[in-house]
Design an enzyme around this catalytic site. Structure first.
Site, short mmCIF file in Angstrom:
data_model
loop_
_atom_site.label_atom_id
_atom_site.label_comp_id
_atom_site.label_asym_id
_atom_site.label_seq_id
_atom_site.Cartn_x
_atom_site.Cartn_y
_atom_site.Cartn_z
N ARG A 15 109.96 85.88 12.41
CA ARG A 15 109.16 84.97 11.58
C ARG A 15 107.98 85.71 10.94
O ARG A 15 107.62 85.46 9.79
CB ARG A 15 108.67 83.77 12.41
CG ARG A 15 108.01 82.70 11.56
CD ARG A 15 107.76 81.42 12.34
NE ARG A 15 106.78 81.62 13.40
CZ ARG A 15 106.43 80.68 14.27
NH1 ARG A 15 106.98 79.48 14.22
NH2 ARG A 15 105.54 80.91 15.22
N ARG A 23 97.28 94.59 -5.05
CA ARG A 23 97.72 95.93 -5.49
C ARG A 23 96.57 96.93 -5.42
O ARG A 23 96.78 98.13 -5.42
CB ARG A 23 98.24 95.86 -6.94
CG ARG A 23 99.55 95.12 -7.06
CD ARG A 23 99.91 94.90 -8.51
NE ARG A 23 98.82 94.20 -9.21
CZ ARG A 23 98.85 93.87 -10.50
NH1 ARG A 23 99.89 94.17 -11.23
NH2 ARG A 23 97.84 93.24 -11.05
N LYS A 76 103.26 81.77 8.05
CA LYS A 76 102.19 81.72 9.06
C LYS A 76 101.12 82.73 8.64
O LYS A 76 101.08 83.85 9.13
CB LYS A 76 102.77 82.01 10.44
CG LYS A 76 102.05 81.26 11.54
CD LYS A 76 102.86 81.21 12.79
CE LYS A 76 101.99 80.96 14.00
NZ LYS A 76 101.13 79.80 13.91
N GLU A 108 103.37 67.43 10.58
CA GLU A 108 103.22 68.09 11.88
C GLU A 108 101.79 67.88 12.33
O GLU A 108 101.02 67.16 11.69
CB GLU A 108 103.56 69.58 11.77
CG GLU A 108 102.71 70.36 10.79
CD GLU A 108 103.04 71.84 10.74
OE1 GLU A 108 103.60 72.38 11.71
OE2 GLU A 108 102.72 72.47 9.72
N1 PXG Z 1 102.74 74.12 13.42
C1 PXG Z 1 101.68 74.89 13.11
C2 PXG Z 1 100.91 74.61 11.88
C3 PXG Z 1 101.33 75.95 13.97
O1 PXG Z 1 100.31 76.73 13.66
C4 PXG Z 1 103.19 75.35 15.41
C5 PXG Z 1 103.49 74.32 14.52
C6 PXG Z 1 104.10 75.58 16.57
O2 PXG Z 1 104.92 76.71 16.34
P1 PXG Z 1 105.48 77.57 17.54
O3 PXG Z 1 106.31 78.60 16.89
O4 PXG Z 1 104.30 78.14 18.28
O5 PXG Z 1 106.27 76.67 18.40
C7 PXG Z 1 102.08 76.17 15.16
C8 PXG Z 1 101.70 77.21 16.15
C9 PXG Z 1 96.30 76.81 18.32
C10 PXG Z 1 97.23 77.68 17.53
O6 PXG Z 1 95.19 77.27 18.63
C11 PXG Z 1 98.51 77.28 17.13
C12 PXG Z 1 99.30 78.15 16.37
C13 PXG Z 1 98.81 79.35 16.05
C14 PXG Z 1 97.56 79.71 16.45
C15 PXG Z 1 96.76 78.91 17.19
O7 PXG Z 1 96.67 75.69 18.65
N2 PXG Z 1 100.55 77.94 15.83
#
Ligand code: PXG
Length: 289
Positions: free
Chosen positions: A50, A103, A150, A183
Site C-alpha cells: 500500500r 521536481r 495514505k 469511514e
Molecule cells: N481509514 C483511515 C483514514 C486511516 O487513516 C484506517 C482507515 C484503517 O486502515 P488500516 O490499514 O490500519 O486497517 C486508517 C488507519 C490513528 C491513526 O492515530 C490511524 C491511521 C494512521 C495513523 C494514525 O488513529 N490509519
C-alpha cells in the site's frame, strides 16, 4: 530508542530531517501504521504494497526496494527489542526549495521508521463499546486527494478529529460528498444487520484498510455474508451492531451513533466473534523477527 533514518539507526535525539523537506512544508509524502504482535509483523507485505501504491500515485520514488524496506522494518524492531509494537513508516518527498514543485526537490526522499509501544483505547471501551458522532467535515473527494492515498497530509481527518473532540467524542463518522458514510477519522466502519456485514466500498472515499480486508477474510472463512455497499446514516442507526477497524484500534465495537443506541447498546455477538478471531490471527500470522 533507535530510529531508522535513511539507512542508519540513530538515537531519537539525532533523528532529524531538514526544515526544507517537502514532507514538512506541504505534507508531501506517504506513510503506514503497522503493528507487530509477539515478534511477528502483522500484514507487513500488505502495508508495504500500500505504501508503494500511495507513492506511485504521487510520483514519489521510494529509494528502497520492497524487500529492502521489509528488512529495514525488521531490523528496527530487533534493535529496539520490541515484542509488541506500533511501527510508523514514513517516506517524505525530501529536501527542496520553498515552492510546491516536487521536481525541484534536489534531496532524495527520506525514509523513516519509528517503532514504539502503542497507545490503545482503554481495555474497558472494548468491552463497553464506543459512542461516536457524525461530523460536518466530509471526506476528501476521490477526484481531489484520493483517500486511498495514505499521504502525510491528514488535515481532512484532523479537522474531523477536532470536531469530534470539541463535542466530547473520541472518534467520528465522516460522510462522503454525497452524504453516504465513508469511514471514521482513522478507522473503517462496518455495520451488522440480520447477521450480515456491510462496509462502504472504498471507491466512495475511504481508505482500503488492511484491518478491513482482514475482517472481510475472517467473515468469508466463518461463512458470515459480507457486502461492500453504500451505507446511509439511517442504516447505521438501525443496524444490529456496528464496529470500527484499524491497525491501531484493531476491532472496536460502537454502541451509540449520533445519540442513537445501536442494537442492544452493547457489543453484539458478530462483533465479539470477529474480535476473537482477529486476535487469534494476529498471534499466529506475520513475518517473524
Ligand atoms: N481509514 C483511515 C483514514 C486511516 O487513516 C484506517 C482507515 C484503517 O486502515 P488500516 O490499514 O490500519 O486497517 C486508517 C488507519 C490513528 C491513526 O492515530 C490511524 C491511521 C494512521 C495513523 C494514525 O488513529 N490509519
Amino acid at each position: 530508542m533507535k530510529i531508522y533514518l535513511n539507512g542508519e539507526l540513530v538515537e531519537r535525539k539525532d533523528a532529524k530531517i531538514s526544515v526544507f523537506d517537502h514532507g514538512l512544508l506541504y505534507g508531501d509524502g506517504v506513510f503506514e501504521g503497522i503493528r507487530s504482535y509477539n515478534r511477528r509483523v502483522f500484514k507487513l507485505r500488505e502495508h508495504i504494497d500500500r505504501l508503494f501504491e500511495s507513492a506511485h500515485s504521487l510520483l514519489l520514488r521510494i529509494p528502497l526496494s520492497k524487500e529492502q524496506l521489509i528488512a529495514a522494518v525488521l531490523k528496527t524492531l530487533k534493535t529496539n527489542g520490541l515484542k509488541d509494537a506500533y511501527i510508523r513508516l514514513i517516506v517524505t518527498r525530501g529536501e527542496g526549495d520553498l515552492g510546491l514543485d516536487p521536481r525541484k526537490c534536489y534531496g532524495k526522499p527520506s525514509v523513516i521508521i519509528i517503532a514504539d509501544k502503542i497507545t490503545l483505547y482503554p481495555e474497558e471501551l472494548y468491552k463497553k463499546g464506543l459512542e461516536i458522532i457524525t461530523v460536518p467535515t466530509v471526506r476528501n473527494l476521490p477526484e481531489a486527494v484520493n483517500p486511498q492515498i495514505k499521504s502525510l497530509n491528514y488535515l481532512n481527518n484532523i479537522l474531523a478529529k477536532i470536531e469530534a473532540a470539541n463535542c466530547g467524542y473520541e472518534e467520528a463518522i465522516m460522510l462522503d460528498a454525497l452524504g453516504y458514510v465513508a469511514e471514521c477519522t482513522g478507522d473503517n466502519i462496518f455495520i451488522v444487520r440480520h447477521n450480515q456485514l456491510y462496509t462502504p466500498p472504498q471507491c466512495m472515499g475511504s481508505l482500503r484498510g488492511i484491518t478491513r480486508d482482514t475482517v472481510l477474510d475472517i467473515a468469508k472463512k466463518n461463512k458470515i455474508p459480507a457486502h461492500e455497499h453504500v451505507i446511509t446514516r439511517h442504516e447505521v442507526y438501525i443496524s444490529d451492531e456496528c464496529f470500527l477497524t484499524g491497525t491501531a484500534a484493531e476491532i472496536i465495537p460502537v454502541v451509540k451513533v449520533d445519540g442513537r443506541r445501536i442494537g442492544e447498546g452493547k457489543p453484539g455477538p458478530v462483533t465479539t466473534k470477529l474480535m476473537r478471531e482477529f486476535k487469534k490471527l494476529t498471534q499466529r500470522e506475520g513475518i517473524k523477527y
